[in-house]
Design a protein around this motif. Sequence first.
Motif, PDB file in Angstrom:
ATOM      1  N   GLU A 137      -3.016  -7.195   4.299  1.00 14.52           N
ATOM      2  CA  GLU A 137      -3.625  -6.455   5.414  1.00 14.52           C
ATOM      3  C   GLU A 137      -3.152  -4.997   5.444  1.00 14.52           C
ATOM      4  N   GLN A 172       6.073   9.006   1.479  1.00 15.79           N
ATOM      5  CA  GLN A 172       7.294   9.642   1.979  1.00 15.79           C
ATOM      6  C   GLN A 172       8.371   8.638   2.392  1.00 15.79           C
ATOM      7  N   CYS A 228       3.973   2.285   9.861  1.00 14.61           N
ATOM      8  CA  CYS A 228       4.442   1.139   9.055  1.00 14.61           C
ATOM      9  C   CYS A 228       5.734   1.435   8.301  1.00 14.61           C
ATOM     10  N   ILE A 258       7.058  17.164   4.560  1.00 13.07           N
ATOM     11  CA  ILE A 258       6.848  15.718   4.758  1.00 13.07           C
ATOM     12  C   ILE A 258       5.582  15.484   5.585  1.00 13.07           C
ATOM     13  N   LEU A 297       7.768   4.976   1.312  1.00 12.58           N
ATOM     14  CA  LEU A 297       7.699   3.887   0.316  1.00 12.58           C
ATOM     15  C   LEU A 297       8.480   4.220  -0.955  1.00 12.58           C
ATOM     16  N   SER A 315       7.317  16.859  16.126  1.00 15.44           N
ATOM     17  CA  SER A 315       8.774  16.628  16.138  1.00 15.44           C
ATOM     18  C   SER A 315       9.245  15.904  14.868  1.00 15.44           C
ATOM     19  N   ASP A 369       8.079   8.146  15.729  1.00 16.10           N
ATOM     20  CA  ASP A 369       7.805   8.879  16.976  1.00 16.10           C
ATOM     21  C   ASP A 369       6.376   8.638  17.436  1.00 16.10           C
ATOM     22  N   GLY A 418      -0.861   6.207   9.339  1.00 20.89           N
ATOM     23  CA  GLY A 418      -0.691   4.780   9.012  1.00 20.89           C
ATOM     24  C   GLY A 418       0.696   4.518   8.440  1.00 20.89           C
ATOM     25  N   PRO A 475       0.839  -1.201   0.000  1.00 20.41           N
ATOM     26  CA  PRO A 475       0.000   0.000   0.000  1.00 20.41           C
ATOM     27  C   PRO A 475       0.873   1.250   0.000  1.00 20.41           C
ATOM     28  N   LYS A 485      12.098  14.418  22.881  1.00 21.41           N
ATOM     29  CA  LYS A 485      12.907  13.729  21.869  1.00 21.41           C
ATOM     30  C   LYS A 485      14.232  14.458  21.716  1.00 21.41           C
ATOM     31  N   PHE A 522      15.441  11.977  12.950  1.00 21.47           N
ATOM     32  CA  PHE A 522      14.841  10.903  13.737  1.00 21.47           C
ATOM     33  C   PHE A 522      15.371  10.987  15.164  1.00 21.47           C
ATOM     34  N   LEU A 571       1.340  -7.217  10.515  1.00 24.91           N
ATOM     35  CA  LEU A 571       0.518  -7.240   9.296  1.00 24.91           C
ATOM     36  C   LEU A 571       0.874  -8.443   8.432  1.00 24.91           C
ATOM     37  N   LEU A 594      -3.935   4.217  -1.066  1.00 26.96           N
ATOM     38  CA  LEU A 594      -4.988   4.212  -0.042  1.00 26.96           C
ATOM     39  C   LEU A 594      -5.662   5.574   0.084  1.00 26.96           C
ATOM     40  N   ALA A 619      10.172  15.153  11.113  1.00 26.47           N
ATOM     41  CA  ALA A 619      10.581  15.610   9.769  1.00 26.47           C
ATOM     42  C   ALA A 619      10.357  17.106   9.537  1.00 26.47           C
ATOM     43  N   VAL A 657      -3.649  -1.166   7.920  1.00 27.26           N
ATOM     44  CA  VAL A 657      -4.182  -0.477   9.109  1.00 27.26           C
ATOM     45  C   VAL A 657      -5.257   0.479   8.605  1.00 27.26           C
TER      46      VAL A 657
END
Length: 331
Positions: free
Chosen positions: A216, A39, A122, A111, A41, A105, A170, A118, A34, A234, A243, A212, A58, A107, A218
């Motif tokens: 499947e 950003q 993931c 973004i 994938l 916090s 995060d 979701g 999916p 953070k 990050f 998942l 999605l 990116a 979310v």
Amino acid sequence: MKSFEWASASTVQDAVKLLTPTKPDADPDEQPHPIAGGQDLLTSMKEYLVRPSRVVNLKTIAGLDQIKDDGKGGLTIGATVTLAALIDNPAIASKYPGLHEAAASIATPQIRNLGTIGGNLCQRPRCWYFRLESAVCKKKGGKTCYAALGQNKYNAIFPTGPSNIVHPSDLATMLVALGATLTIAGPAAPRTIPVEEFFVTPEDNIRKENVLKDGEIVTEIQLPAPIGKSTYVKFKERESLDFAMAAVAAVIQLGAGGNVQTARVVLGGVASIPWRVTDVEKALVGKPLNDAAMEAAAKGALAGAQPLSQNEYKVPLTQALVKRALAKLTA
Ligand SMILES: Cc1cc2nc3c(=O)[nH]c(=O)nc-3n(C[C@H](O)[C@H](O)[C@H](O)COP(=O)(O)OP(=O)(O)OC[C@H]3O[C@@H](n4cnc5c(N)ncnc54)[C@H](O)[C@@H]3O)c2cc1C
């Protein structure tokens, strides 16, 4: 990037159908994937980290981008709600300040305008070796975790199996602290599980970071009514965007006498999953949240840490963040 088929889903059932593998035995990184904000994938595809035969959009599913009052004091957040929409939502800012802080916090504004909740949960890990096309590390089906003896400044200090990745999200850390649940749709009946049970360690599954299964997705995240005050602190190497080198999500409910009634403390940037420190939570309950309690919590939270050659700094750093988070909640 390997060529792929593009499909836009109009319903959750449609997405599930489009995501169901035609070659179930193929490598998990080659199964249909999916896409939400793209950003993570798209970068992963450009790096050949994932090579999906089909990409299923999605964002064309009506209603998945809504934040709704659940009528019980909590909120339901659709999987394609963007990070920017989370930050802008007044109910999140007032009832779940920790989630607001965690989202803010992440990116950059660009973004956050595209990235979704979701997709954030993931997203794949950021370990340099995992991301490097030429390094076929254990997580990619190889034989070696190169970070174990190589560049491991940003890797885990709590070992959870044969790979030393840290979970990059995060939101994941904060949602575990808030006791959130999420709903998964797939070929079987939808199921709702605590966010805490969504993530898996390399010990459980070296190739995946969550439960998942093929086909499947979310669909939504449920936030229960807030039980106390929440915060997210953070530490990042670059203030502009980065990050977490370490992070702490904390929720504290004080009783009538001022003693801690409920405590939830979760560490980020230190393990392959959001790292909940239940012993620390138990030790805080029934006591005043004073300097001694915060000091003990900080020590206890890092008690089992086993740093690698270049990340011992994460121990005092995370201890300081635990104290800072708890102190913020007494203010
Ligand atoms: C420069 C940079 C800095 C960043 N900094 C941070 C940071 O500080 N903290 C942080 O937490 N994140 C950070 N991120 C990650 C960023 O927040 C995520 O990449 C983004 O939120 C992913 O959302 P997306 O909707 O774009 O997901 P996508 O890129 O569309 O998808 C990401 C992954 O999730 C899967 N996926 C997407 N939606 C679903 C769904 N509903 N169900 C199941 N699987 C799904 C996709 O198949 C893919 O594997 C950063 C990213 C970049 C590029």
